[in-house]
Structure formats: structure tokens, C-alpha cells
Write an enzyme that holds these catalytic residues in place. Structure first.
Site, PDB file in Angstrom:
ATOM      1  CG  ASP A 201      -1.896   1.227   1.222  1.00 42.82           C
ATOM      2  OD1 ASP A 201      -2.956   1.291   0.919  1.00 42.82           O
ATOM      3  OD2 ASP A 201      -1.293   2.522   1.956  1.00 42.82           O
ATOM      4  CG  ASN A 209      -4.151  10.992  -6.472  1.00 45.29           C
ATOM      5  OD1 ASN A 209      -3.340  10.859  -7.093  1.00 45.29           O
ATOM      6  ND2 ASN A 209      -4.489   9.837  -6.323  1.00 45.29           N
ATOM      7  CG  HIS A 214      -7.219  12.775  -9.364  1.00 43.19           C
ATOM      8  ND1 HIS A 214      -7.353  11.449  -8.761  1.00 43.19           N
ATOM      9  CD2 HIS A 214      -8.334  13.653  -9.004  1.00 43.19           C
ATOM     10  CE1 HIS A 214      -8.097  12.253  -7.421  1.00 43.19           C
ATOM     11  NE2 HIS A 214      -8.845  13.299  -7.952  1.00 43.19           N
ATOM     12  CG  ASP A 218      -3.565   8.410 -13.434  1.00 43.47           C
ATOM     13  OD1 ASP A 218      -4.407   7.906 -12.355  1.00 43.47           O
ATOM     14  OD2 ASP A 218      -4.627   9.022 -13.354  1.00 43.47           O
ATOM     15  CD  GLU A 244      -4.032   3.519  -1.716  1.00 43.26           C
ATOM     16  OE1 GLU A 244      -4.282   4.307  -1.089  1.00 43.26           O
ATOM     17  OE2 GLU A 244      -4.945   3.897  -2.541  1.00 43.26           O
TER      18      GLU A 244
END
Length: 285
Positions: A201, A209, A214, A218, A244
Site C-alpha cells: 500500500d 493525489n 490525479h 496515475d 494504490e
């Protein structure tokens, strides 16, 4: 009156047969078959009545490239079937012919240039006094249909692969993980090679983010996935579990070996340099 109707129907049938022989490459075999030897590519007659191919349609040369006078024996038909399907097609056609059953078969047929084209061979069994007297075969070029079928199979395979692949990172997705993890566990127990599984994680990813957007998030997930993929062995499996989160299944590793593999992966990710939307360094994972 009935005789005239029968005669008219007979002439119609003969006219349709002639038309079919013009449209398709047609072969007329007169024989009774009992055995097909796939290795030799021969068809053997049960009796002395084998007359081979007694007539070939005018379009067979345009269809396959072989001249009409080259179709002399049934062996000419058999040996021009692709070796991969010769035995299966031959045995099927022989069994159906002996049973007096009309049938059809798809196979690749050889041309004089050494190429193969897909054809459909539709065979009509002619009977006389309850016995098989002759076979009439109509050949149709189905190469285009076969090409379409192959494209559809390829597309279906690609769609199946896409359904098990994460669209963003390109690694296997949660659906793939859920579909095979039980089978992998059963196989590992049977082989007495227990796998190890780790969950990964990315810390504070939501805040990352929110801070950088975003799009940058990504790109970060793609970069982390690439690092994870390059850090594991070819026998190990990597999945994007969701958001994630990633999962790695280490094949046949347990105890200290699994810990060492996990630590190698952690260090590889920790060294990964992250960048913002303008390419500026923003730290490490």
C-alpha cells in the site's frame, strides 16, 4: 400427369446440379471406401469397382489451380489436404460415405504454388438399389470466412486478456487475482511448495493525489507498478489489488527467502524518485 411432374422435377434437379458444378469446383467419385491411411494419404476401395474421379467441374482449376485432368484418383484429393488435417478429414469422410450420409468438411487444400487455401467440401452420396453408388463433392473457397473467424478468435482472446489486466498499470488486476488465487494455493499445497503473499500500500497516496492532481497520481502508480514488476522473479505474480494497493505472490518462497524478496521489493520502491506535473522532484515513495 404424375410422370410429367416427376420428369420436370428431375430436369430441375439436374439443372441445379449442373449449376452447382459450374459455381463450385466439383468432383464425382465412384467407389466404395473402407480404409483411410493418414500416413500414406491414400483411400482404398473395398472392391474392384474403384473408378476414381470420373468427372471434375470446370471451376476446380480456378478454385485450386490444379488442372481438371490432374484429378485422376481419389488419392489426388487426399494428398492435397493439409497434413495437419488429412487423417481426421479422410477418416471422417470415409466413415460418412460408407454410412451413406451426406456430409461436409472444412480443410486446407494445397495449390500448385505450395500455398493452402481453406475450402468447404460438401459431399452428396448417390445411392443405387440401397447401396452407395457414387459421391459428388462440391468445393467452395471459405478462406475469407476463416480469416474472419481467426480475427474474431484473436479479438476474443485480447478482450479476455484485457478483462484480466489493469488498464492503467498494465499488470494483472483484482479479477485475475480472485480467479486464480485458490487454484494457486491448491497447486502449491499439492507440490509442497508454499507461496508467500504480500500486500503493498502506497502511504499517504490520497494526500499526494490531492496535492499534485490525479494525472500525476496515475503516472506515479504506473511508475510504482513498473518498479515492482522489475523487482520480482519471472515466476512471481504481480497484481493491482485496487487503488494504490498491489499484491505479489512469491512462488515457492517461504520463511527467510520470502522476507529477503519482500525487502528487495521494498527497497526498490523506496528508491523510486517521484515527480510533479511540471517534472519537478517531489520526493520518494
Amino acid at each position: 400427369m404424375k410422370s410429367n411432374v416427376w420428369l420436370r422435377h428431375t430436369w430441375i434437379a439436374l439443372a441445379l446440379l449442373a449449376l452447382c458444378m459450374l459455381v463450385a469446383g466439383a468432383l464425382l467419385y465412384r467407389s466404395l471406401w473402407t480404409r483411410y491411411d493418414g500416413a500414406l494419404g491414400q483411400l482404398e476401395a473395398r472392391s474392384e469397382r474403384l473408378e476414381g474421379i470420373v468427372k471434375s467441374g470446370p471451376q476446380i482449376e480456378a478454385l485450386l489451380g490444379w488442372s481438371r485432368d490432374s484429378w485422376i484418383s481419389v488419392e489426388d484429393w487426399a494428398t492435397r489436404i493439409h497434413p495437419d488435417g488429412r487423417d481426421e478429414v479422410g477418416k471422417f469422410c470415409v466413415s460418412q460415405s460408407l454410412a451413406g450420409v451426406d456430409h461436409e468438411a472444412d480443410y486446407r487444400a494445397l495449390t500448385p504454388t505450395g500455398d493452402y487455401i481453406w475450402i468447404r467440401d460438401v459431399v452428396h452420396v448417390v445411392r443405387s438399389n440401397g447401396e452407395v453408388e457414387a459421391l459428388i463433392g462440391f468445393m467452395f473457397d471459405i478462406s475469407e470466412r476463416k480469416q474472419t473467424e481467426e480475427k474474431l478468435v484473436k479479438l476474443q482472446k485480447e478482450l479476455e486478456e484485457l478483462s484480466f489486466k489493469d488498464g492503467l498499470t498494465g499488470v494483472a488486476n483484482r479479477r485475475m487475482f480472485d480467479s486464480i488465487i485458490e487454484q494457486e494455493w491448491i497447486a502449491a499445497r499439492r507440490q509442497q511448495q508454499p507461496p508467500s503473499l504480500i500486500m503493498i500500500d502506497i502511504d499517504h497516496f490520497k494526500r499526494f493525489n490531492d496535492s499534485y492532481g490525479h494525472k500525476v497520481g496515475d503516472v506515479t502508480l504506473q511508475k510504482v507498478a513498473a518498479v515492482l514488476r522489475s523487482s520480482i522473479r519471472t515466476s512471481d505474480r504481480l497484481y493491482r489489488y485496487g487503488g494504490e494497493e498491489f499484491t505479489i505472490v512469491f512462488d515457492g518462497a517461504e520463511g527467510d527467502d520470502a522476507v529477503a524478496l519482500m525487502e528487495r521489493v521494498r527497497q526498490s520502491v523506496a528508491r523510486t524518485q517521484l515527480t510533479g506535473k511540471d517534472g519537478e522532484p517531489v520526493g520518494q515513495v
